[in-house]
Design an enzyme around this catalytic site. Sequence first.
Site, PDB file in Angstrom:
ATOM      1  N   SER A  80      46.368  30.395  46.499  1.00  0.00           N
ATOM      2  CA  SER A  80      46.322  30.481  45.055  1.00  0.00           C
ATOM      3  C   SER A  80      45.987  31.874  44.516  1.00  0.00           C
ATOM      4  O   SER A  80      46.137  32.137  43.323  1.00  0.00           O
ATOM      5  CB  SER A  80      45.286  29.496  44.492  1.00  0.00           C
TER       6      SER A  80
ATOM      7  N   SER B 291      43.738  29.989  50.314  1.00  0.00           N
ATOM      8  CA  SER B 291      44.147  30.705  49.112  1.00  0.00           C
ATOM      9  C   SER B 291      44.006  32.211  49.174  1.00  0.00           C
ATOM     10  O   SER B 291      44.602  32.916  48.361  1.00  0.00           O
ATOM     11  CB  SER B 291      43.365  30.175  47.905  1.00  0.00           C
TER      12      SER B 291
ATOM     13  N   LYS C 124      40.078  37.974  40.358  1.00  0.00           N
ATOM     14  CA  LYS C 124      40.802  36.709  40.228  1.00  0.00           C
ATOM     15  C   LYS C 124      40.240  35.914  39.057  1.00  0.00           C
ATOM     16  O   LYS C 124      39.029  35.895  38.838  1.00  0.00           O
ATOM     17  CB  LYS C 124      40.687  35.909  41.532  1.00  0.00           C
TER      18      LYS C 124
END
Length: 469
Positions: free
Chosen positions: A155, A179, A80
């Site tokens: 997210s 997230s 990420k």
Amino acid sequence: MTDLAYLPATELSPLIQTRQLSPVELTKHLLNRMEKIDPIINSYITKLNELALKQAKEAENSIMQGQYKGPLHGIPIGIKDNFETKGIRTTSGEKIFANYIPNKTATTVKKLLGSGGIMLGKLNMHQLGLGSTGINPTYGAVRNPWNTHYMTGGSSSGSAAALAAGMATLATGTDTWGSNRIPAAMCGVYGLKPTIGLVSTYGIVPTTLSMDDGGPFARSVSDLALMLNSMAGYDPKDPLSLNVPFKDYTANLGKGIRGLKIGIPTYYLEGLEPDIEKLFTHAISTLKALGAEVREIVMPELSLATFSGYATATGEGATIHQQWLQTHLQDYAADSRALLLSGSLLPTPKYLRAQQARRRLTKAFNEAFKDVDTILGPTTPITTPAFSKNWVSQNLEVVRNGLPFTVPANLTGIPSLCVPMGLDSKGLPAGMQLIGKHFSEQLLFQMGYAWESTNPLSYRTNHAEVFNS
């Protein structure tokens, strides 16, 4: 034979160890798949083809020389884009960091690469970790591989989408108010928000000061356990890191759940969309058939979660971004800007009341865990939404819907494992979360593994037979 892109690490590792599969072959396969599919899905911000092949060749040479490092050696991993990587840009999904090149690598990334993992690239995400849709105005929206007209959740949008589309074997994510779990639910994969302090957040670009958590993403519970074995551990560079004894998170996977007590707060049964309610009701019946004892419990303190989570996250986020908000306000995405500006206006008494609410929530969970082993609820009360033209208001709406269900674990620091629950009537995945007391990841994996054995994505609300490729 299953495509290499969809084989779990637990099946790939023995093939790599015994030299039946080359890490270079595996990595090339995934990179080729990324080349064909990612222009549609948009799960990566920065692809690292040359570096990935270099690491794959190094892994292959080491293994040929008898220097096998363990089950992550030669396994391709997506990172990420809020995990700092030395010499490689780390955008956090936000325009303001478009050219940020860190001079250090996040502890977690170092650990995964040190275990022989191969870094495929930096994954797209909802800007700054402050949203739940994966709609990104700077780097483009991440699209759900199950239906590209629908969002992935956020997210950690790119992490979940890359796994669902076979463009990574494993992935990292972060979870501040849901997230990891929200995109895992909407993309039909597995995501863990660990006990806070179990996984180092050093080198992760912060969303908040007290709620951020790094965790693993995978297509199976056993792969999550392999990742956590590498990711967990004390880090003196992280002020929230906890020095606790090592556990083998794969140890109890096959023990089943007979006799375990699962509590369902009535709070998690309110306001569910019909498809979520049907899937959750079916899941409860399945867990009972597996031998678990399931009963409703009452936790009125959960009603404090939305206020406390929103006030804490926006207030702390505004503190982190105070200087940039003054000098680069227009560079922030509109939804991030709205959330951070609301946090900058938060009065101190409200922030303190939010912290008092956190303590009440923590006490309530501790009391509940005296009577049950884990707590169960849907990950979100809503099914996966289609993209809306007004993406700013849609993000705030999805945050508002998801926050009450996911943020209690963030506020209290307890672990929560998201597993697929089934497919809704549109054919899109939905998820549920197993929540445990601090440091109960081993138990959550044990329960998740038993649940995974039921092939949850084969169940659909209209009972149609489905095939998930």
